[in-house]
Write a protein that holds these residues in place. Structure first.
Motif: not given
Length: 390
Positions: A38-39, A160-161, A117-120, A166-170
């Motif tokens: 998800a974004p 945890f994800g 893995g549903q939310r950041w 290395t995605q910017h959202d992380a």
């Protein structure tokens, strides 16, 4: 009977195939399962007085001891295996400011407990993440319970994800989590007497936020003289590119104060793999690339000094948790500790039996603090006595 045997053999083959696939494609499978698809959702800021609410803390002064996970103690019977010279949990020298340990406060930041893995970022009302985080505080922050005060905030942690991509959202998720931690830290400081020394401690994601607090909230301020110790355990710190940007040096010996004690535990043979992937891919605190061959900081928890080797006789007590991480038993002499000079990993010999949370590659990340629970407790006691004497 023959059909039954066929089923057993088929099950064994499928299990072997699954393990083989996990070994070959484990990192990719981990990303597919745990990295949010998800974004990223921008989180609203907490209310200015959010951390005045006791419900926003796992541990803080004023909580009843049975309800405060950081004040948990291992069963008394387990302490009989510890050397007499070791400060035992039952002594509770921090019960009074006039006792053998001077008055000090601990700000502890718990590790990741949100694996969805549903939310950041974890919602504050996620029951599973909250329960696991409380158990982490019980098994980890309790090592620092000679303190007069222990504060352990709840925060909207990064999933945890965020640590396997290395995605910017992380990074956006970590920034959002840090905003909560920084707000809790400001409340913690405002609640202390102006002359109370304090210790920063954390594990994994908690250590990521701890290091940022050191750089952004402590370095170059009047807080520096009051910061007695930092324990950012379980997160790789580059000796060349991260450590020079921090306001404290690495601990050179067991009596030193105002220093950093950090390490990352692996049994042998160690296969750090994914643990080092993001570390190597991102620049250090100085903006320079770290790379896969850049050694990480290793202060040996059995000696209190950077680098070196210590055998199991130096281990005062490993906290072996139960299946639910709700209790545990102290076992003296369970593991040795050796800082590998090439990588900086803390090697603990043959894989010990600690529970089901050992990660691939003999990574004992989940047990970094429990492996050396009694030594860390003795370490903070010893250093705070030295800090007061100086």
């Amino acid at each position: 009977m023959r059909k039954f045997l066929y089923i057993i053999v088929a099950g064994i083959l499928l299990s072997a195939a699954a393990l083989f696939a996990l070994r070959l494609y484990g990192e990719r499978l981990t990303e597919l399962v745990l990295v949010p698809s998800a974004p990223f959702e921008v989180q609203g800021a907490l209310a200015d007085n959010a951390y005045a609410d006791p419900a926003m803390w796992f541990s803080r002064p004023g909580m009843d001891a049975p309800a405060d996970p950081a004040r948990w103690q291992p069963p008394v019977d387990a302490e009989k295996s510890l050397p007499a010279a070791t400060p035992l949990p039952s002594e509770d020298p921090a019960a009074t400011s006039a006792g053998p340990v001077p008055r000090f406060a601990v700000f502890f930041i718990h590790p990741t407990s949100y694996y969805s893995g549903q939310r950041w970022n974890a919602p504050l009302d996620d029951e599973g993440a909250t329960t696991l985080a409380r158990n982490f505080v019980r098994g980890m922050a309790s090592a620092f319970n000679p303190a007069s005060e222990i504060w352990a905030p709840r925060y909207r942690q990064a999933a945890f994800g965020a640590f396997v991509t290395t995605q910017h959202d992380a990074q956006r998720a970590l920034d959002a989590a840090y905003a909560d931690v920084a707000q809790a830290f400001d409340f913690f400081l405002a609640s202390l007497d102006a002359d109370t020394p304090f210790v920063l401690a954390g594990h994994s994601q908690g250590s990521v936020h701890l290091l940022r607090l050191l750089r952004e909230k402590v370095a170059g301020t009047d807080l520096e003289p009051r910061l007695a110790m930092a324990y950012p355990i379980g997160w790789p710190i580059s000796v060349a590119h991260d450590l020079p940007a921090l306001p404290l040096p690495a601990c050179a010996d067991a009596q030193q104060t105002r220093c950093i004690l950090a390490y990352a535990s692996f049994a042998e043979p160690a296969e750090p793999g994914q643990f080092m992937t993001r570390y190597a891919a991102e620049p250090g605190a100085d903006g320079q690339p770290r790379g896969a061959g850049d050694p990480i900081l290793c202060v040996n928890p059995l000696t209190g000094a950077m680098g070196g080797v210590a055998d199991i006789s130096r281990n005062y007590g490993t906290l072996v948790p139960d299946a639910n991480l709700e209790s545990g038993e102290l076992i003296a002499g369970a593991v040795p500790a050796r800082c590998d000079p090439a990588t900086g990993l803390l090697l603990i010999g043959d894989p010990p039996r600690m529970g089901p949370f050992v990660l691939p590659g003999n990574n004992y990340h989940s047990y970094d603090i429990p492996l050396f629970w009694a030594n860390l407790r003795a370490d903070v006691t010893r250093r705070m006595r030295a800090f007061a004497a100086r």
